[in-house]
Design a protein around this motif. Sequence first.
Motif, PDB file in Angstrom:
ATOM      1  N   ARG A 297       0.838  -1.205   0.000  1.00  0.00           N
ATOM      2  CA  ARG A 297       0.000   0.000   0.000  1.00  0.00           C
ATOM      3  C   ARG A 297       0.875   1.258   0.000  1.00  0.00           C
ATOM      4  NH1 ARG A 297      -6.025   0.197   0.869  1.00  0.00           N
ATOM      5  NH2 ARG A 297      -5.533   2.116   1.949  1.00  0.00           N
ATOM      6  N   PRO A 298       0.787   2.091  -1.040  1.00  0.00           N
ATOM      7  CA  PRO A 298       1.595   3.323  -1.052  1.00  0.00           C
ATOM      8  C   PRO A 298       1.244   4.283   0.082  1.00  0.00           C
ATOM      9  CG  PRO A 298       0.769   2.812  -3.251  1.00  0.00           C
ATOM     10  CD  PRO A 298       0.068   1.893  -2.302  1.00  0.00           C
ATOM     11  N   ASP A 299      -0.050   4.348   0.467  1.00  0.00           N
ATOM     12  CA  ASP A 299      -0.398   5.286   1.535  1.00  0.00           C
ATOM     13  C   ASP A 299       0.181   4.844   2.876  1.00  0.00           C
ATOM     14  OD1 ASP A 299      -2.094   3.074   1.487  1.00  0.00           O
ATOM     15  OD2 ASP A 299      -3.753   4.158   2.407  1.00  0.00           O
ATOM     16  N   VAL A 300       0.320   3.527   3.087  1.00  0.00           N
ATOM     17  CA  VAL A 300       0.951   3.040   4.320  1.00  0.00           C
ATOM     18  C   VAL A 300       2.432   3.401   4.323  1.00  0.00           C
ATOM     19  CG1 VAL A 300       1.558   0.980   5.645  1.00  0.00           C
ATOM     20  CG2 VAL A 300      -0.723   1.192   4.644  1.00  0.00           C
ATOM     21  N   LYS A 301       3.105   3.200   3.191  1.00  0.00           N
ATOM     22  CA  LYS A 301       4.529   3.538   3.111  1.00  0.00           C
ATOM     23  C   LYS A 301       4.726   5.052   3.192  1.00  0.00           C
ATOM     24  CE  LYS A 301       5.354   1.082  -0.661  1.00  0.00           C
ATOM     25  NZ  LYS A 301       6.135   0.446  -1.746  1.00  0.00           N
ATOM     26  N   GLN A 302       3.781   5.806   2.653  1.00  0.00           N
ATOM     27  CA  GLN A 302       3.863   7.263   2.779  1.00  0.00           C
ATOM     28  C   GLN A 302       3.762   7.691   4.234  1.00  0.00           C
ATOM     29  OE1 GLN A 302       0.536   9.400   1.083  1.00  0.00           O
ATOM     30  NE2 GLN A 302       1.734  11.256   0.775  1.00  0.00           N
ATOM     31  N   ALA A 303       2.812   7.115   4.961  1.00  0.00           N
ATOM     32  CA  ALA A 303       2.669   7.430   6.381  1.00  0.00           C
ATOM     33  C   ALA A 303       3.901   6.998   7.167  1.00  0.00           C
ATOM     34  CB  ALA A 303       1.410   6.762   6.936  1.00  0.00           C
ATOM     35  N   LEU A 472      -5.632  -3.596  -1.957  1.00  0.00           N
ATOM     36  CA  LEU A 472      -4.469  -4.436  -1.710  1.00  0.00           C
ATOM     37  C   LEU A 472      -3.167  -3.726  -2.054  1.00  0.00           C
ATOM     38  CD1 LEU A 472      -5.784  -7.846  -3.094  1.00  0.00           C
ATOM     39  CD2 LEU A 472      -5.364  -7.266  -0.693  1.00  0.00           C
ATOM     40  N   GLY A 473      -3.258  -2.570  -2.726  1.00  0.00           N
ATOM     41  CA  GLY A 473      -2.054  -1.818  -3.076  1.00  0.00           C
ATOM     42  C   GLY A 473      -1.574  -2.060  -4.470  1.00  0.00           C
ATOM     43  N   GLY A 474      -2.437  -2.563  -5.347  1.00  0.00           N
ATOM     44  CA  GLY A 474      -2.034  -2.816  -6.730  1.00  0.00           C
ATOM     45  C   GLY A 474      -2.192  -1.592  -7.602  1.00  0.00           C
ATOM     46  N   GLY A 475      -1.457  -1.580  -8.705  1.00  0.00           N
ATOM     47  CA  GLY A 475      -1.646  -0.526  -9.698  1.00  0.00           C
ATOM     48  C   GLY A 475      -0.474   0.423  -9.848  1.00  0.00           C
ATOM     49  N   TRP A 476       0.192   0.769  -8.762  1.00  0.00           N
ATOM     50  CA  TRP A 476       1.276   1.764  -8.877  1.00  0.00           C
ATOM     51  C   TRP A 476       2.543   1.186  -9.478  1.00  0.00           C
ATOM     52  CZ3 TRP A 476       5.801   0.652  -6.336  1.00  0.00           C
ATOM     53  CH2 TRP A 476       5.735  -0.299  -5.309  1.00  0.00           C
TER      54      TRP A 476
END
Length: 477
Positions: A297-303, A472-476
């Motif tokens: 998840r990009p938002d989790v890694k961003q946080a 699930l964090g897919g797409g980026w």
Amino acid sequence: MRNKRILNWAGITLLALIYTGCSVPPIAHRTENRTVPVGYNNSQDSTNTAKISWKSYFTDPYLTALIDTAFKNNQELNITLQEIEISRQEIRARKGEYLPFVGLGGGAGVDKIGRYTNIGASEATTDIKPGKETPEFLPDVQVAAFARWEVDIWHKLRNARKAAVSRYLASVEGRNFMMTNLISEIANSYYELLALDAQLAIIQQNIEIQTNALKIVRMEKEATRVTELAVKRFEAQVLHTQDLQYDIRQRITVTENRINFLMGRYPQPVQRDKASFANLVPNVMQAGIPSQLLQNRPDVKQAENNLAAAKLDVEVARANFYPSLSLNAALGLRAFSPVYIAKLPESLVATLAGDLAGPLINKNAIKATYASASARQIQAVYEYERTVLNAYIEVANQLSNISNLASSYDLKTKEVEALTQSVTISNRLFASARADYMEVLLTQRDALESRFDLIETKMQQMNATVNIYRALGGGWN
């Protein structure tokens, strides 16, 4: 005597360090909770659909072309790319702060010293050349290289650079998170557009069927088998169905323009295969295990990166309580005339100085900065935990949604089959005068609504596959 002065200076410096070091106010810190449940619905399968590239996950060529264009033209995504560039330049700026700064400068001027001042009296008795006094207006010409360097004793400057790096990484993850959201918004709107096309086709089919039924009723009325009331009710039903198509057309226009906006272009038709909706099959999803959300998840890694930056900000603020050491040096040439500036060593000038300074009294501003940094660090902990919790709940909700929609779609398919057969039966009974015209109208209306509901459910199924892929964090990647 000289050694004694050095020892005194060292003692004073040591006392200042002890004083400032002991006066750092304690601030409560909070450690983040990184534990997540071991699985979804007690499943330990680590196969994760989020690892699949979005171009492999979405196989419709029209949809992938829309997403590709959006990645190039979406204004919000391009704004985020500039934020990444700003963060990158912030790293350069922070790096330059703890490296020595070297410059080159020059200057020229003229001074007039009063004859009866101490400097003027001494200059009047000084001969530049034998038999020649110092000029009354004395020029001053200099060229020098100078350097200054703040010695990063407490790693304040290095920690500030590390914080800038963490924020840069957070901005990159913010872009990745926006990419996943952009993919899901376009895909959901695209499937909604295909569903509206299918509903419009059903309406047009029903208009044709009901128009033919109206002709039959009029013939029945001429044969005195039904009254004018039946004719008007059938006519009203046709008009009502014709009216439905305009609402669908408007929704198609709005949905197309929503996609156009996400693609950064002005309104125009969206290319698609209108007949493909009936053949769409929801993808089989593999959710993996919850701990994979921390990597996917990009938002989790961003946080997480924002939290790391907030922790470093606390260390930077703490270092403000300690003395800072600065070194200044200069080396150059200086003379009262350009003629003499190249004469060495008479024109050579050099300086070297060190400054050690630290706060002693009235440290309210430093304390406030430190307390604010500590509060922001705790705030970042809560934000990280909230983001992880939200990610897990989103996946759990979508997994449940996929399961329930599959059961609902099976039941609605059977409902549509039953009502479609009932339309045929009611028309046959009405033709043989064994059914009332109201039964025919109600059956047709129920059949139309059920087919609409079936399309709506299928659209929700396709949206659920999009949403679970995003959750699930897919797409980026």
